[in-house]
Scaffold this motif. Structure first.
Motif, PDB file in Angstrom:
ATOM      1  N   LEU A   1       0.830  -1.210   0.000  1.00 45.64           N
ATOM      2  CA  LEU A   1       0.000   0.000   0.000  1.00 45.64           C
ATOM      3  C   LEU A   1       0.865   1.261   0.000  1.00 45.64           C
ATOM      4  O   LEU A   1       0.587   2.209  -0.747  1.00 45.64           O
ATOM      5  CB  LEU A   1      -0.923  -0.004   1.223  1.00 45.64           C
ATOM      6  N   ILE A   2       1.913   1.279   0.812  1.00 48.74           N
ATOM      7  CA  ILE A   2       2.800   2.445   0.865  1.00 48.74           C
ATOM      8  C   ILE A   2       3.436   2.695  -0.498  1.00 48.74           C
ATOM      9  O   ILE A   2       3.492   3.839  -0.998  1.00 48.74           O
ATOM     10  CB  ILE A   2       3.882   2.258   1.948  1.00 48.74           C
ATOM     11  N   GLU A   3       3.932   1.631  -1.130  1.00 48.46           N
ATOM     12  CA  GLU A   3       4.553   1.778  -2.447  1.00 48.46           C
ATOM     13  C   GLU A   3       3.538   2.266  -3.481  1.00 48.46           C
ATOM     14  O   GLU A   3       3.865   3.088  -4.344  1.00 48.46           O
ATOM     15  CB  GLU A   3       5.154   0.437  -2.897  1.00 48.46           C
ATOM     16  N   PHE A   4       2.324   1.764  -3.380  1.00 46.89           N
ATOM     17  CA  PHE A   4       1.287   2.207  -4.319  1.00 46.89           C
ATOM     18  C   PHE A   4       0.991   3.692  -4.147  1.00 46.89           C
ATOM     19  O   PHE A   4       0.863   4.433  -5.139  1.00 46.89           O
ATOM     20  CB  PHE A   4       0.018   1.387  -4.101  1.00 46.89           C
ATOM     21  N   PHE A   5       0.888   4.152  -2.903  1.00 51.72           N
ATOM     22  CA  PHE A   5       0.614   5.562  -2.659  1.00 51.72           C
ATOM     23  C   PHE A   5       1.741   6.444  -3.199  1.00 51.72           C
ATOM     24  O   PHE A   5       1.492   7.504  -3.785  1.00 51.72           O
ATOM     25  CB  PHE A   5       0.416   5.821  -1.165  1.00 51.72           C
ATOM     26  N   ARG A   6       2.973   6.018  -3.026  1.00 50.22           N
ATOM     27  CA  ARG A   6       4.108   6.832  -3.476  1.00 50.22           C
ATOM     28  C   ARG A   6       4.209   6.880  -4.997  1.00 50.22           C
ATOM     29  O   ARG A   6       4.711   7.856  -5.557  1.00 50.22           O
ATOM     30  CB  ARG A   6       5.404   6.287  -2.866  1.00 50.22           C
ATOM     31  N   LYS A   7       3.775   5.806  -5.666  1.00 52.07           N
ATOM     32  CA  LYS A   7       3.789   5.815  -7.129  1.00 52.07           C
ATOM     33  C   LYS A   7       2.645   6.635  -7.696  1.00 52.07           C
ATOM     34  O   LYS A   7       2.758   7.224  -8.775  1.00 52.07           O
ATOM     35  CB  LYS A   7       3.703   4.378  -7.662  1.00 52.07           C
ATOM     36  N   THR A   8       1.513   6.656  -6.976  1.00 48.29           N
ATOM     37  CA  THR A   8       0.309   7.312  -7.493  1.00 48.29           C
ATOM     38  C   THR A   8       0.230   8.779  -7.092  1.00 48.29           C
ATOM     39  O   THR A   8      -0.273   9.613  -7.858  1.00 48.29           O
ATOM     40  CB  THR A   8      -0.943   6.569  -6.994  1.00 48.29           C
ATOM     41  N   TYR A   9       0.719   9.109  -5.915  1.00 50.54           N
ATOM     42  CA  TYR A   9       0.625  10.477  -5.405  1.00 50.54           C
ATOM     43  C   TYR A   9       2.037  11.012  -5.115  1.00 50.54           C
ATOM     44  O   TYR A   9       2.879  10.291  -4.590  1.00 50.54           O
ATOM     45  CB  TYR A   9      -0.211  10.519  -4.117  1.00 50.54           C
ATOM     46  N   PRO A  10       2.288  12.279  -5.424  1.00 47.79           N
ATOM     47  CA  PRO A  10       3.627  12.868  -5.187  1.00 47.79           C
ATOM     48  C   PRO A  10       3.809  13.234  -3.717  1.00 47.79           C
ATOM     49  O   PRO A  10       3.734  14.407  -3.334  1.00 47.79           O
ATOM     50  CB  PRO A  10       3.630  14.107  -6.098  1.00 47.79           C
ATOM     51  N   LEU A  11       4.057  12.231  -2.893  1.00 50.78           N
ATOM     52  CA  LEU A  11       4.213  12.443  -1.456  1.00 50.78           C
ATOM     53  C   LEU A  11       5.674  12.666  -1.101  1.00 50.78           C
ATOM     54  O   LEU A  11       6.569  12.104  -1.724  1.00 50.78           O
ATOM     55  CB  LEU A  11       3.688  11.227  -0.684  1.00 50.78           C
TER      56      LEU A  11
ATOM     57  N   GLU B   1      -3.197  23.152   0.148  1.00 50.16           N
ATOM     58  CA  GLU B   1      -4.502  22.640  -0.250  1.00 50.16           C
ATOM     59  C   GLU B   1      -4.359  21.477  -1.234  1.00 50.16           C
ATOM     60  O   GLU B   1      -5.038  20.447  -1.100  1.00 50.16           O
ATOM     61  CB  GLU B   1      -5.353  23.755  -0.871  1.00 50.16           C
ATOM     62  N   GLU B   2      -3.480  21.624  -2.214  1.00 43.96           N
ATOM     63  CA  GLU B   2      -3.309  20.550  -3.193  1.00 43.96           C
ATOM     64  C   GLU B   2      -2.706  19.313  -2.536  1.00 43.96           C
ATOM     65  O   GLU B   2      -3.149  18.190  -2.781  1.00 43.96           O
ATOM     66  CB  GLU B   2      -2.410  21.024  -4.339  1.00 43.96           C
ATOM     67  N   TYR B   3      -1.696  19.525  -1.710  1.00 47.37           N
ATOM     68  CA  TYR B   3      -1.060  18.381  -1.040  1.00 47.37           C
ATOM     69  C   TYR B   3      -2.053  17.688  -0.103  1.00 47.37           C
ATOM     70  O   TYR B   3      -2.094  16.463  -0.018  1.00 47.37           O
ATOM     71  CB  TYR B   3       0.167  18.849  -0.262  1.00 47.37           C
ATOM     72  N   GLN B   4      -2.882  18.502   0.569  1.00 49.88           N
ATOM     73  CA  GLN B   4      -3.861  17.922   1.481  1.00 49.88           C
ATOM     74  C   GLN B   4      -4.901  17.100   0.731  1.00 49.88           C
ATOM     75  O   GLN B   4      -5.456  16.135   1.262  1.00 49.88           O
ATOM     76  CB  GLN B   4      -4.542  19.023   2.305  1.00 49.88           C
ATOM     77  N   SER B   5      -5.159  17.468  -0.532  1.00 53.05           N
ATOM     78  CA  SER B   5      -6.109  16.689  -1.328  1.00 53.05           C
ATOM     79  C   SER B   5      -5.572  15.270  -1.575  1.00 53.05           C
ATOM     80  O   SER B   5      -6.335  14.302  -1.585  1.00 53.05           O
ATOM     81  CB  SER B   5      -6.397  17.384  -2.662  1.00 53.05           C
ATOM     82  N   TYR B   6      -4.242  15.139  -1.759  1.00 56.51           N
ATOM     83  CA  TYR B   6      -3.651  13.808  -1.900  1.00 56.51           C
ATOM     84  C   TYR B   6      -3.846  12.999  -0.614  1.00 56.51           C
ATOM     85  O   TYR B   6      -4.226  11.820  -0.646  1.00 56.51           O
ATOM     86  CB  TYR B   6      -2.151  13.896  -2.205  1.00 56.51           C
ATOM     87  N   ILE B   7      -3.569  13.664   0.515  1.00 58.28           N
ATOM     88  CA  ILE B   7      -3.683  12.973   1.808  1.00 58.28           C
ATOM     89  C   ILE B   7      -5.129  12.559   2.063  1.00 58.28           C
ATOM     90  O   ILE B   7      -5.395  11.453   2.557  1.00 58.28           O
ATOM     91  CB  ILE B   7      -3.172  13.872   2.949  1.00 58.28           C
ATOM     92  N   SER B   8      -6.076  13.422   1.711  1.00 58.61           N
ATOM     93  CA  SER B   8      -7.493  13.096   1.928  1.00 58.61           C
ATOM     94  C   SER B   8      -7.899  11.866   1.120  1.00 58.61           C
ATOM     95  O   SER B   8      -8.625  10.994   1.609  1.00 58.61           O
ATOM     96  CB  SER B   8      -8.376  14.285   1.553  1.00 58.61           C
ATOM     97  N   GLU B   9      -7.416  11.808  -0.122  1.00 57.24           N
ATOM     98  CA  GLU B   9      -7.749  10.649  -0.954  1.00 57.24           C
ATOM     99  C   GLU B   9      -7.109   9.376  -0.396  1.00 57.24           C
ATOM    100  O   GLU B   9      -7.722   8.301  -0.413  1.00 57.24           O
ATOM    101  CB  GLU B   9      -7.297  10.896  -2.383  1.00 57.24           C
ATOM    102  N   ILE B  10      -5.888   9.479   0.103  1.00 57.81           N
ATOM    103  CA  ILE B  10      -5.225   8.308   0.695  1.00 57.81           C
ATOM    104  C   ILE B  10      -5.992   7.826   1.919  1.00 57.81           C
ATOM    105  O   ILE B  10      -6.207   6.614   2.105  1.00 57.81           O
ATOM    106  CB  ILE B  10      -3.769   8.655   1.056  1.00 57.81           C
ATOM    107  N   GLU B  11      -6.442   8.761   2.753  1.00 57.44           N
ATOM    108  CA  GLU B  11      -7.206   8.372   3.934  1.00 57.44           C
ATOM    109  C   GLU B  11      -8.535   7.735   3.539  1.00 57.44           C
ATOM    110  O   GLU B  11      -8.984   6.785   4.185  1.00 57.44           O
ATOM    111  CB  GLU B  11      -7.436   9.596   4.829  1.00 57.44           C
ATOM    112  N   ARG B  12      -9.147   8.244   2.477  1.00 57.65           N
ATOM    113  CA  ARG B  12     -10.390   7.620   2.001  1.00 57.65           C
ATOM    114  C   ARG B  12     -10.129   6.223   1.463  1.00 57.65           C
ATOM    115  O   ARG B  12     -10.924   5.301   1.671  1.00 57.65           O
ATOM    116  CB  ARG B  12     -11.032   8.495   0.922  1.00 57.65           C
ATOM    117  N   LEU B  13      -9.005   6.031   0.764  1.00 59.79           N
ATOM    118  CA  LEU B  13      -8.660   4.703   0.260  1.00 59.79           C
ATOM    119  C   LEU B  13      -8.426   3.723   1.406  1.00 59.79           C
ATOM    120  O   LEU B  13      -8.888   2.580   1.370  1.00 59.79           O
ATOM    121  CB  LEU B  13      -7.409   4.777  -0.626  1.00 59.79           C
ATOM    122  N   LEU B  14      -7.703   4.184   2.421  1.00 61.56           N
ATOM    123  CA  LEU B  14      -7.447   3.328   3.570  1.00 61.56           C
ATOM    124  C   LEU B  14      -8.718   3.036   4.353  1.00 61.56           C
ATOM    125  O   LEU B  14      -8.809   2.019   5.046  1.00 61.56           O
ATOM    126  CB  LEU B  14      -6.408   3.972   4.493  1.00 61.56           C
TER     127      LEU B  14
END
Length: 594
Positions: free
Chosen positions: A138-148, A187-200
Motif C-alpha cells: 500500500l505504501i509503495e502504491f501511494f508513493r507511485k500514485t501520489y507525489p508524497l 490545499e493541493e497536497y492535502q487533497s492527496y492525503i485526503s484521498e489516501i485516507e479515504r482509500l485506507l
C-alpha cells in the motif's frame, strides 16, 4: 462474609465479576447478563463442572463485582480487566507480536509511512495489518500514485519563506512536488492525503467514480492533459485494488469473524470490509485455561477487535452467535451468496493461521507439536487414546510374483526404522492382496503377543480399501485384540479413510497435519515394501539367468559373478575369458544362453 454469602446479594443485572485467591490475586474475570444467576452456577451444582473449573472454584477465596448498563459494556470491561490482571484461568491472547500500521502525520504537509508503534501525537493510524507485505504494498502504491514527500523535515510556511531546505532527488525524479520549496500548495497536497485516507478507509469505489466524472469534464473542456492524469490514476487504482483487496461483495460494509478450535486453543480471523474492499485483516490466537463455550470465545474475540479498531459496523457476519448483544450491531450467520463467501474467506484465513502456528510450533517446540498432531489424529478418528504408536501395512507384488509385505512403525509421530519389518508371503498362492494382508497382520501380532504383548500399537493403518481392511480386521479378531487398538484403511484413489463397520468414508482436510502424517506413514510403507520387492525381484532374475543353464550351480554362479561383476558383463565377455573359469563346454552353453 464468605463467597457463598455474597452470591445472595448479587444483583440481577449485567456486570463483571472477579474471583480472588487466598493471596488476594485475581484468578478469573467474567461477564454476565445476570450477575446473580451466572455466579451461582459455579457453586450450586459443582458436579456439573469439568475438572479444571472445579479446581478454579476450589481456589476462590473472595468475590468482587461491577455493575454496568449493558451487555456490551460488560464485554468491554471484562476485556480491559483481563488485560490489566492477566488472570490464570481466563481466555488469554497467544498473540504478542506488534502489527504494522500505516501512519498519517498531522501538520501542513503530512507524511505517510508504515510503523509498528502507535504514538498519541495527533497522527491518524490505519490498520493494524496482519501482513507486513500488504502494508508495504500500500505504501509503495501511494508513493507511485501520489507525489508524497519522504523527507523528515518539519515543513511549514515560515521555513519555506526562509528557504531553509534544499530540494532532494525526489523532486527531480517527479516523486515529490517540492513541498520544501513551496512548489505545491498546502490545499493541493492535502487533497492527496485526503484521498489516501479515504482509500485506507475503504472508499476506493467512490474515488474511482469521482475520477471518472473529472476525467469526462476535463475532456469536454479540452483539458486533455488533466483528463489523461485522471485516467492514469483510475487505471492504477483498479489494477492495484482488483488484485489485492477488492471483494465480490459490491459496495457492502460488513465486519467478519471466524474461529477454528483445536483442543484448548482457538484461532480467529477478522476482516473489515468497507465499500467492498478489505481494509483491515487480523489473526489472533486464544488459549483457554478452563472449558469455555464457543460463543464466549467469540465474544472475547469481538471485544479485542473493538479495543483495536473501534466500534463494529452495523452488520457483522459470524459462524455462530456470540453470547452478548451489542446495540446497533446485527449479528448474522450467512447461508448463501456473497456473505457466505466472505465468511468462508475468513475461515480459510483462520485455518491457515492455525496451520502456520503448528508449523512454527514444530520448529520451536517439536514435542508440543507432535502432541498436537497426535491429538488431531485422535479426534479425527474418534479414538480414546493418543496414537503414540502407529503401524502401517502394505502389500507388494507384480502379477503374483515375489509377493511381499512391509510394516512400518511410527512412534510419537516420527518413523522408528529399527522397528520396520519385511514379510515374504508364505501361505497365499498368486496375487491375492486380501489373503496376503490377513496373513501378514496375523503373523505380526501373534508374534508380538508372544514376545512383547504390552507394545501393541494404538493405531493400525492398512494401505488399501475395504477388502484389505476387512481381512486385517478378521486377523485381529482371530487373535482377540480387535478391541485393544484402532484399525483404519487409507485408500489411495480418493485419499479417503475407511473404518470398520462404517459404510461412509472419512475425508480429512488435505491441509491438516493429521492428513499429512497419515499419508506420510502410508507412503513410507509403500516405499519400504517396493524396495524389498525390487531387491527380491532382482535376485530372482539373476538366479534365473544363470541357474537355468545346464551345469551352472551355486558355486559356479558365485565364481562367475565374483570375476565379472554382473550377468551383463558375463554376456559381453569373450568365449576364451569364460572358458578359463568354467571350461570350454560350459562356456559354450553360457554364451549360447546369454
Amino acid at each position: 462474609m464468605g463467597v457463598r454469602d455474597k452470591i445472595s446479594l448479587l444483583p440481577h443485572s449485567p456486570g463483571v465479576y472477579r474471583y480472588y485467591n487466598s493471596e488476594g490475586n485475581v484468578i478469573y474475570v467474567g461477564k454476565a447478563k445476570d450477575l446473580n444467576k451466572r455466579v451461582s452456577q459455579y457453586f450450586v451444582n459443582p458436579e456439573r463442572l469439568n475438572t479444571k473449573t472445579r479446581i478454579l472454584v476450589s481456589k476462590i477465596a473472595d468475590l468482587q463485582y461491577s455493575v454496568v448498563d449493558t451487555e456490551a459494556d460488560a464485554l468491554l470491561l471484562e476485556n480491559n480487566l483481563i488485560k490489566q490482571y492477566k488472570p490464570k484461568y481466563n481466555i488469554l491472547l497467544k498473540d504478542s507480536k506488534t502489527y504494522p500500521w500505516i501512519c498519517v502525520t498531522p501538520g501542513p504537509f503530512p507524511k505517510v509511512f508504515m510503523t509498528r508503534r502507535v504514538v498519541q501525537d495527533g497522527s491518524r493510524y490505519f490498520g493494524p495489518y496482519s501482513s507486513v507485505m500488504h502494508a508495504r504494498t500500500l505504501i509503495e502504491f501511494f508513493r507511485k500514485t501520489y507525489p508524497l514527500r519522504s523527507c523528515k523535515y518539519k515543513i511549514d510556511s515560515d521555513a519555506v519563506l526562509r528557504h531553509k531546505f534544499r530540494p532532494c532527488l525526489d523532486l527531480h525524479l517527479g516523486r515529490c512536488r517540492g513541498c520544501c520549496i513551496g512548489a505545491v500548495s498546502e490545499e493541493e497536497y492535502q487533497s492527496y492525503i485526503s484521498e489516501i485516507e479515504r482509500l485506507l478507509g475503504g472508499g476506493v469505489n467512490s474515488i474511482i467514480k469521482e475520477y471518472k466524472e473529472r476525467m469526462l469534464k476535463a475532456s469536454e473542456n479540452l483539458e486533455f492533459e488533466d483528463a489523461q492524469n485522471y485516467k492514469i490514476r483510475i487505471e492504477a487504482l483498479q489494477e492495484h485494488y482488483s488484485k489485492s483487496i477488492i471483494t465480490s461483495a459490491g459496495d457492502r460494509d460488513v465486519d467478519v469473524f471466524s474461529l477454528v478450535f483445536d483442543g484448548q486453543e482457538a484461532f480467529g480471523n477478522f476482516l473489515r470490509i468497507r465499500g467492498g474492499a478489505i481494509i483491515q485483516s487480523l489473526n489472533l490466537g486464544f488459549k483457554m485455561n478452563i472449558e469455555e463455550e464457543e460463543s464466549s470465545v467469540l465474544s472475547t474475540f469481538i471485544a479485542e477487535i473493538e479495543s483495536k479498531f473501534g466500534n463494529l459496523g452495523r452488520e457483522v457476519l459470524v459462524p455462530f452467535m456470540p453470547d452478548v448483544r451489542i446495540d446497533g450491531v446485527e449479528f448474522r450467520i450467512p447461508v448463501r451468496g456473497d456473505k457466505l463467501a466472505l465468511l468462508e474467506l475468513s475461515a480459510k484465513n483462520s485455518k491457515e493461521f492455525r496451520f502456520n502456528s503448528l508449523k512454527q510450533k514444530e520448529r520451536c517446540n517439536p514435542d508440543e507439536y507432535k502432541a498436537a498432531v497426535l491429538e488431531e489424529i485422535r479426534k479425527a478418528l474418534g479414538m480414546d487414546v493418543l496414537p503414540e504408536h502407529i503401524e502401517c501395512f502394505d502389500n507388494s507384488n507384480i502379477q503374483g510374483t515375489n509377493p511381499v509385505a512391509a510394516c512400518v512403525v511410527f512412534r510419537g509421530g516420527v518413523p522408528c526404522k529399527s522397528d520396520y519389518r519385511k514379510f515374504k508371503i508364505k501361505t497365499v498362492v498368486g496375487a491375492n492382496d486380501y489373503a496376503s494382508m490377513k496373513e501378514v497382520v496375523n503373523r505380526r501380532y501373534s508374534r508380538m503377543l508372544q514376545e512383547n504383548p504390552g507394545d501393541l500399537p494404538q493405531l493400525v493403518v492398512i494401505d488399501g480399501g475395504k477388502g484389505q481392511l476387512n481381512f486385517a480386521w478378521q486377523a485381529l479378531c482371530e487373535l482377540g485384540i480387535q478391541d485393544r487398538l484402532t484399525v483404519v484403511g487409507l485408500a489411495e484413489r480418493m485419499e479417503e479413510i475407511i473404518r470398520v463397520k462404517d459404510p461412509y468414508p472419512l475425508f480429512l482436510d488435505r491441509n491438516s497435519h493429521a492428513f499429512r502424517v497419515l499419508t506420510h506413514i502410508r507412503d513410507e510403507a509403500h516405499r519400504f515394501g517396493i524396495t524389498f520387492h525390487r531387491s527380491l525381484r532382482s535376485k530372482s532374475a539373476l538366479v534365473g539367468a544363470l541357474r537355468s543353464i545346464k551345469g551352472v550351480g551355486e558355486q559356479t554362479e558365485q565364481r562367475l559373478l565374483m570375476h565379472f561383476g554382473s550377468v551383463a558383463r558375463i554376456s559381453a565377455a569373450s568365449f576364451e575369458d569364460i572358458a578359463e573359469l568354467v571350461g570350454p563346454v560350459l562356456a559354450g552353453r553360457i554364451k549360447n544362453s546369454l
